[in-house]
Scaffold this motif. Structure first.
Motif, short mmCIF file in Angstrom:
data_model
loop_
_atom_site.label_atom_id
_atom_site.label_comp_id
_atom_site.label_asym_id
_atom_site.label_seq_id
_atom_site.Cartn_x
_atom_site.Cartn_y
_atom_site.Cartn_z
N ILE A 14 43.02 63.45 -6.32
CA ILE A 14 42.24 64.70 -6.23
C ILE A 14 40.83 64.52 -6.80
O ILE A 14 40.02 65.46 -6.71
CB ILE A 14 42.94 65.89 -6.93
CG1 ILE A 14 43.10 65.64 -8.43
CG2 ILE A 14 44.27 66.21 -6.26
CD1 ILE A 14 43.53 66.89 -9.20
N ILE A 71 41.25 58.44 -11.66
CA ILE A 71 41.72 57.22 -11.01
C ILE A 71 43.24 57.12 -11.14
O ILE A 71 43.83 57.59 -12.10
CB ILE A 71 41.07 55.95 -11.60
CG1 ILE A 71 40.99 56.04 -13.11
CG2 ILE A 71 39.72 55.68 -10.99
CD1 ILE A 71 40.36 54.84 -13.74
N LEU A 240 46.13 71.93 -17.06
CA LEU A 240 45.21 70.81 -16.81
C LEU A 240 44.12 71.17 -15.80
O LEU A 240 43.04 70.60 -15.83
CB LEU A 240 46.00 69.61 -16.27
CG LEU A 240 46.76 68.80 -17.32
CD1 LEU A 240 47.61 67.74 -16.63
CD2 LEU A 240 45.77 68.13 -18.28
N HIS A 259 42.38 66.21 -16.41
CA HIS A 259 43.52 65.83 -15.56
C HIS A 259 43.31 64.47 -14.89
O HIS A 259 42.20 63.95 -14.82
CB HIS A 259 43.79 66.91 -14.50
CG HIS A 259 42.67 67.13 -13.52
ND1 HIS A 259 42.36 66.24 -12.53
CD2 HIS A 259 41.81 68.17 -13.37
CE1 HIS A 259 41.36 66.72 -11.81
NE2 HIS A 259 40.99 67.88 -12.30
N GLY A 260 44.42 63.92 -14.39
CA GLY A 260 44.38 62.65 -13.68
C GLY A 260 44.23 62.87 -12.18
O GLY A 260 43.73 63.92 -11.75
N SER A 261 44.67 61.88 -11.40
CA SER A 261 44.43 61.92 -9.95
C SER A 261 45.47 62.74 -9.20
O SER A 261 45.36 62.94 -8.00
CB SER A 261 44.41 60.49 -9.41
OG SER A 261 45.69 59.91 -9.56
N ALA A 262 46.49 63.24 -9.93
CA ALA A 262 47.51 64.14 -9.37
C ALA A 262 47.99 63.73 -7.98
O ALA A 262 47.83 64.49 -7.02
CB ALA A 262 46.99 65.59 -9.36
N PRO A 263 48.59 62.54 -7.85
CA PRO A 263 49.03 62.08 -6.51
C PRO A 263 49.98 63.07 -5.84
O PRO A 263 50.04 63.13 -4.61
CB PRO A 263 49.74 60.75 -6.80
CG PRO A 263 49.54 60.42 -8.23
CD PRO A 263 48.88 61.56 -8.92
N ASP A 264 50.70 63.87 -6.65
CA ASP A 264 51.67 64.81 -6.04
C ASP A 264 51.00 65.90 -5.19
O ASP A 264 51.62 66.45 -4.30
CB ASP A 264 52.57 65.44 -7.13
CG ASP A 264 51.79 66.12 -8.25
OD1 ASP A 264 50.62 65.74 -8.49
OD2 ASP A 264 52.35 67.03 -8.89
N ILE A 265 49.74 66.21 -5.47
CA ILE A 265 49.08 67.26 -4.67
C ILE A 265 47.84 66.76 -3.94
O ILE A 265 47.16 67.53 -3.25
CB ILE A 265 48.69 68.49 -5.54
CG1 ILE A 265 47.76 68.08 -6.69
CG2 ILE A 265 49.93 69.20 -6.08
CD1 ILE A 265 47.03 69.28 -7.31
N ALA A 271 44.02 71.43 -5.05
CA ALA A 271 43.71 71.18 -6.48
C ALA A 271 42.76 72.24 -7.01
O ALA A 271 41.86 72.71 -6.29
CB ALA A 271 43.09 69.80 -6.63
N ASN A 272 42.93 72.58 -8.26
CA ASN A 272 42.04 73.53 -8.91
C ASN A 272 40.75 72.80 -9.32
O ASN A 272 40.80 71.87 -10.12
CB ASN A 272 42.73 74.09 -10.16
CG ASN A 272 41.94 75.22 -10.79
OD1 ASN A 272 40.81 75.49 -10.40
ND2 ASN A 272 42.54 75.87 -11.78
P1 ATP Z 1 47.63 60.12 -13.20
O1 ATP Z 1 48.57 58.97 -13.21
O2 ATP Z 1 46.45 59.91 -12.30
O3 ATP Z 1 47.22 60.59 -14.58
P2 ATP Z 1 49.56 62.29 -13.15
O4 ATP Z 1 50.18 63.04 -12.00
O5 ATP Z 1 50.43 61.52 -14.06
O6 ATP Z 1 48.41 61.36 -12.51
P3 ATP Z 1 47.81 64.44 -13.68
O7 ATP Z 1 47.01 64.01 -12.52
O8 ATP Z 1 47.04 64.84 -14.86
O9 ATP Z 1 48.76 63.28 -14.10
O10 ATP Z 1 48.75 65.62 -13.21
C1 ATP Z 1 49.79 66.16 -14.00
C2 ATP Z 1 50.33 67.40 -13.28
O11 ATP Z 1 49.34 68.44 -13.29
C3 ATP Z 1 50.65 67.15 -11.81
O12 ATP Z 1 51.82 67.87 -11.42
C4 ATP Z 1 49.46 67.68 -11.08
O13 ATP Z 1 49.74 68.14 -9.78
C5 ATP Z 1 48.98 68.83 -11.98
N1 ATP Z 1 47.50 68.93 -11.90
C6 ATP Z 1 46.62 68.09 -12.47
N2 ATP Z 1 45.37 68.45 -12.19
C7 ATP Z 1 45.44 69.54 -11.40
C8 ATP Z 1 44.46 70.38 -10.76
N3 ATP Z 1 43.15 70.16 -10.88
N4 ATP Z 1 44.90 71.41 -10.01
C9 ATP Z 1 46.24 71.66 -9.89
N5 ATP Z 1 47.20 70.90 -10.47
C10 ATP Z 1 46.81 69.86 -11.21
#
Ligand code: ATP
Length: 330
Positions: A14, A71, A240, A259-265, A271-272
């Motif tokens: 994201i 990343i 986050l 927040h990180g790259s949020a691969p799940d969304i 993404a917000n």
């Molecule tokens: P990474 O390994 O890149 O850190 P991650 O999934 O472990 O990825 P985050 O990317 O910080 O860690 O996401 C943690 C949770 O918060 C996820 O379920 C993600 O979808 C949600 N999340 C993070 N950022 C956002 C955002 N900007 N908008 C909506 N949901 C978010």
């Protein structure tokens, strides 16, 4: 006036989605700023065979500030060195600044307005682990010089922002010498200041964020505690999706959402972008554009207050629809 240049490093997942919002908003509030994109992260590795190419390092060197997305850490991480940790080290970005406040009334579980100043260069994050037959040793470093530098940073930030109290957070009851040094240096640095200086054990600080956040104002702390407390605080203030941060040194500055790259969304446009937009406001403030920063923060708060929200905040807007709300209020 010289044109200022912002290096934009969207990265993975994201990261590019929320930075697109940030750039659209930046073009509207500060159209004179030049933005130059650079490559970083896993997607960059798949194209170019490196996570942090030299031309990106050069771009950062030449920039007035860096806007960073996120990343993805590769699954097979043998020999992998995180680009963000490398950038923090190469550019000596010793202070990690994480202001945590509810982005609009009614958002979050707890009301708070806390600034967490985290030491970014040593503590538990030396990465210096030695494996033997039975386990692993970790060399943890707390130096007088790094402690002084971060405590001075916290003092100057508190004075310039008119903050009333600084709390040094540590675990000196157990780690008597190392965390004890950090606490002692803190009181030395705060000497002569009008700001109320206190210290607190990290477990008590974790509880205080939930039960009495109004007693906390600025927190200065070691690397690991700052990492954990700032995620806790962000979760309490709205999650986050709303948490901005800065990595600051004496010469360079990098701004990134917590927040990180949020691969799940990723790739779904949901993404917000609030964290990225508030991160952009921090960057504007840092380069001397306080008015633009304030109008951006105002537009984000006004959009959220009038009920325009993404899914993580129980709304139904996508990344771009929310961004349009912010743009229309600028
Ligand atoms: P990474 O390994 O890149 O850190 P991650 O999934 O472990 O990825 P985050 O990317 O910080 O860690 O996401 C943690 C949770 O918060 C996820 O379920 C993600 O979808 C949600 N999340 C993070 N950022 C956002 C955002 N900007 N908008 C909506 N949901 C978010």
């Amino acid at each position: 006036m010289m044109t200022m240049m912002i290096a934009v490093l969207p990265g993975d997942g994201i990261g590019p989605e929320v930075l697109r919002s940030a750039i659209d908003v930046l073009k509207k509030v500060a159209p004179d700023l030049e933005t130059v994109h650079g490559d970083v992260g896993l997607e960059c590795f798949s194209r170019r065979g490196e996570y942090l190419p030299d031309d990106t390092i050069d771009l950062i060197k030449a920039s007035d500030a860096v806007l960073f997305g996120a990343i993805t850490t590769p699954l097979k991480a043998e020999g992998y060195r995180s680009p963000i940790l490398r950038i923090r080290k190469e550019f000596d970005l010793y202070a990690n600044l994480r202001p945590v406040r509810n982005p609009a009334p009614g958002i979050g579980l707890v009301d708070m307005d806390v600034v967490i100043v985290r030491e970014n260069t040593e503590g538990m994050y030396t990465g210096d682990e030695t494996v033997d037959a039975d386990g692993v040793d970790l060399r943890r470093r707390v130096s007088r010089a790094a402690s002084e530098r971060i405590c001075r940073f916290a003092r100057e930030l508190s004075e310039s922002q008119g903050r009333k109290r600084v709390t040094c957070v540590h675990k000196a009851n157990v780690l008597r010498k190392s965390d004890g040094l950090f606490r002692d240096v803190f009181y030395e640095v705060m000497e002569g200041s009008d700001i109320d200086s206190r210290d607190m054990i990290v477990d008590a600080a974790a509880a205080a964020l939930v039960t009495s956040p109004q007693d906390l104002d600025v927190i200065v702390t070691l690397n690991l505690y700052g990492d954990i407390l700032s995620d806790e605080a962000a979760a309490l203030a709205g999650g986050l999706g709303i948490a901005p941060s800065a990595n600051l040194g004496d010469r360079h500055a990098l701004f990134e959402p917590v927040h990180g790259s949020a691969p799940d969304i990723a790739g779904r446009g949901i993404a917000n972008p609030t964290a990225a937009l508030l991160t952009t406001a921090m960057m504007l403030e840092h380069i001397g554009r306080a008015d633009e920063a304030a109008s951006l923060r105002g537009a984000v708060t006004a959009s959220l207050s009038s009920g325009h929200r993404t899914r993580d905040l129980d709304g139904d807007l996508g990344t771009y629809e929310f961004t349009e709300q912010v743009l229309s209020r600028l």
